[in-house]
Each structure stands twice: as structure tokens, then as C-alpha cells.
Scaffold this motif. Structure first.
Motif, short mmCIF file in Angstrom:
data_model
loop_
_atom_site.label_atom_id
_atom_site.label_comp_id
_atom_site.label_asym_id
_atom_site.label_seq_id
_atom_site.Cartn_x
_atom_site.Cartn_y
_atom_site.Cartn_z
N ASP A 65 0.84 -1.19 0.00
CA ASP A 65 0.00 0.00 0.00
C ASP A 65 0.88 1.25 0.00
O ASP A 65 1.43 1.64 1.04
N PRO A 66 1.04 1.92 -1.14
CA PRO A 66 1.89 3.11 -1.21
C PRO A 66 1.47 4.22 -0.25
O PRO A 66 2.32 4.93 0.30
N ALA A 67 0.16 4.37 -0.03
CA ALA A 67 -0.32 5.42 0.88
C ALA A 67 0.13 5.14 2.31
O ALA A 67 0.49 6.06 3.06
N GLU A 68 0.09 3.88 2.72
CA GLU A 68 0.54 3.52 4.07
C GLU A 68 2.05 3.71 4.20
O GLU A 68 2.54 4.27 5.19
N VAL A 69 2.80 3.26 3.21
CA VAL A 69 4.27 3.39 3.24
C VAL A 69 4.67 4.86 3.32
O VAL A 69 5.63 5.22 4.00
N ALA A 70 3.91 5.74 2.66
CA ALA A 70 4.22 7.17 2.65
C ALA A 70 4.08 7.80 4.04
O ALA A 70 4.64 8.87 4.31
N GLN A 71 3.32 7.16 4.93
CA GLN A 71 3.15 7.68 6.29
C GLN A 71 4.37 7.45 7.15
O GLN A 71 4.50 8.06 8.22
N ARG A 72 5.28 6.60 6.73
CA ARG A 72 6.49 6.29 7.49
C ARG A 72 7.48 7.43 7.27
O ARG A 72 8.38 7.36 6.46
#
Length: 222
Positions: free
Chosen positions: A169-176
Motif C-alpha cells: 500500500d503506497p499510501a501507508e508506506v508514505a506515512q512512514r
């Protein structure tokens, strides 16, 4: 929260005993001013919310959770109160795992109906030898209690460099986010799990022996 006098990397399982993650600032090493700054940034649209959530938290309990590819870091959810017409920033601890099994899962949410009282929606699943299973699951939580054992764990890693969790999930990874505190482990086992959360997402969620019931009054999992 006790200070762990452990090396940065562990070759053997690490037993942390009873875990109580109730305060975002304590868990992520952030001062009250830092958390306040994050909330201000999100209110001004400078920091994207991780997930648009309802104004109701829910509780999740399980006799046992076993997860692989586990990562955890801090983020912000956008909370919408019923009838408010606006969103409120909500600090959360995000736990993400590649695979998970849960024995005797219970999930409950209580809705206040004003003069009519309250009603509880409760889900039970995963009893006996047929546990609930999930893949690529992310949980936005505000508290978690239980007895936790982490294997091959890293504490204090830059969240932008996490490499043990899901990447689907790119959106979840971007939160890191770069510079944010995080932790990760090859495997985590938590018994007597009690968790309060704003949201859960999963690429796959298999509820074996599902039972869903509505009941007047409060009948929460814990």
C-alpha cells in the motif's frame, strides 16, 4: 514505559512482558509541543491524515495474536464527529503486519442513541482451532494491552527506513516519515490482547465462525 537496556539488534527473541501503549508522546518519544505541532500542521492541511475515520473508537480483544513482518510508527488520523462537519486530528500508533492470526477475536463498538440509550455491535470469530487470519493488515490504535514477545526486534529506527513490514500500500508506506521514531520485528506474539482503535485495514481478512450481534446497552469485549 521502562527503558530497554538492549542492543540495537537482537539475535534471540525479546520478552517484554506486559505492554501498555496508552500515550502517543511516550511511545514515540515526542514532547507535548511536538505532538501539538503535528496537530496544527494537519489542521492547516500541511500534514495529510493517514485515514479518514468516524468519531467512534472500537475495541478489539483476542486470546492470542501472532504476526509476522511487524512495523509500528506514529501518524495522524482525521476524525469526523457525527454532525460536526469538520475533521479533528487524532494521534495514533500505527501497527502494520504482513500476516496475522488471532484466536478468539472479539470486536465491539458502542453507539449512543441519546434518549433511546446505547446499542452495542459485537463481532466474534476465530474460535477453537480455526483462528482469524489476515494479510497486509494495518491498525490505527490509541491503546494496546497484553503480554508481548518480539523476535529480532529493532527499536528507535527511522520510520522512513522500515523494511520488515508490508509494502503493498503506497499510501501507508508514505506515512512512514523521515526522522520519526519507529520499531519493527520479524515476529510478534501477544497474548490476552486488548486494543482500542480508530481504524483497521487489511488486504485480506478471514473471519472464521463469524457471529455478529446487536444488543441494547453496553456489552463490550472488555
Amino acid at each position: 514505559m521502562p527503558t530497554c537496556q538492549c542492543p540495537e539488534e537482537h539475535e534471540h527473541p525479546v520478552q517484554f512482558g506486559r505492554t501498555r501503549w496508552r500515550r502517543f508522546g511516550i511511545l514515540f518519544g515526542l514532547s507535548a509541543a511536538t505532538v501539538g505541532g503535528l496537530l496544527t500542521l494537519m489542521s492547516n492541511g500541511a500534514l495529510a491524515a493517514s485515514f479518514s475515520v468516524s468519531g467512534q473508537q472500537f475495541k478489539v480483544g483476542a486470546d492470542k495474536l501472532v504476526a509476522t513482518g511487524f512495523v509500528q510508527y506514529g501518524s495522524i488520523d482525521a476524525r469526523t464527529e457525527p454532525g460536526a462537519g469538520s475533521q479533528t486530528p487524532e494521534p495514533v500508533a500505527v501497527a502494520v503486519m504482513k500476516t496475522a492470526t488471532l484466536n478468539n477475536l472479539c470486536q465491539s463498538v458502542v453507539t449512543d442513541l441519546g434518549d433511546f440509550g446505547s446499542v452495542t455491535l459485537k463481532i466474534n470469530a476465530g474460535g477453537g482451532d480455526r483462528p482469524v487470519t489476515a494479510k497486509n493488515m494495518a491498525i490505527d490504535m490509541t491503546s494496546m494491552d497484553g503480554d508481548a514477545k518480539f523476535e529480532t526486534m529493532e527499536i528507535g529506527r527511522d520510520a522512513a527506513t522500515l523494511d520488515k513490514g508490508p509494502t503493498n500500500d503506497p499510501a501507508e508506506v508514505a506515512q512512514r516519515r523521515e526522522g520519526f521514531f519507529s520499531q519493527q520485528a520479524d515476529k510478534v506474539t501477544i497474548t490476552n490482547l486488548k486494543q482500542t482503535a480508530w481504524a483497521t485495514t487489511a488486504g485480506e481478512f478471514n473471519l472464521t465462525g463469524l457471529s455478529l450481534r446487536l444488543k441494547w446497552g453496553k456489552d463490550e469485549c472488555f
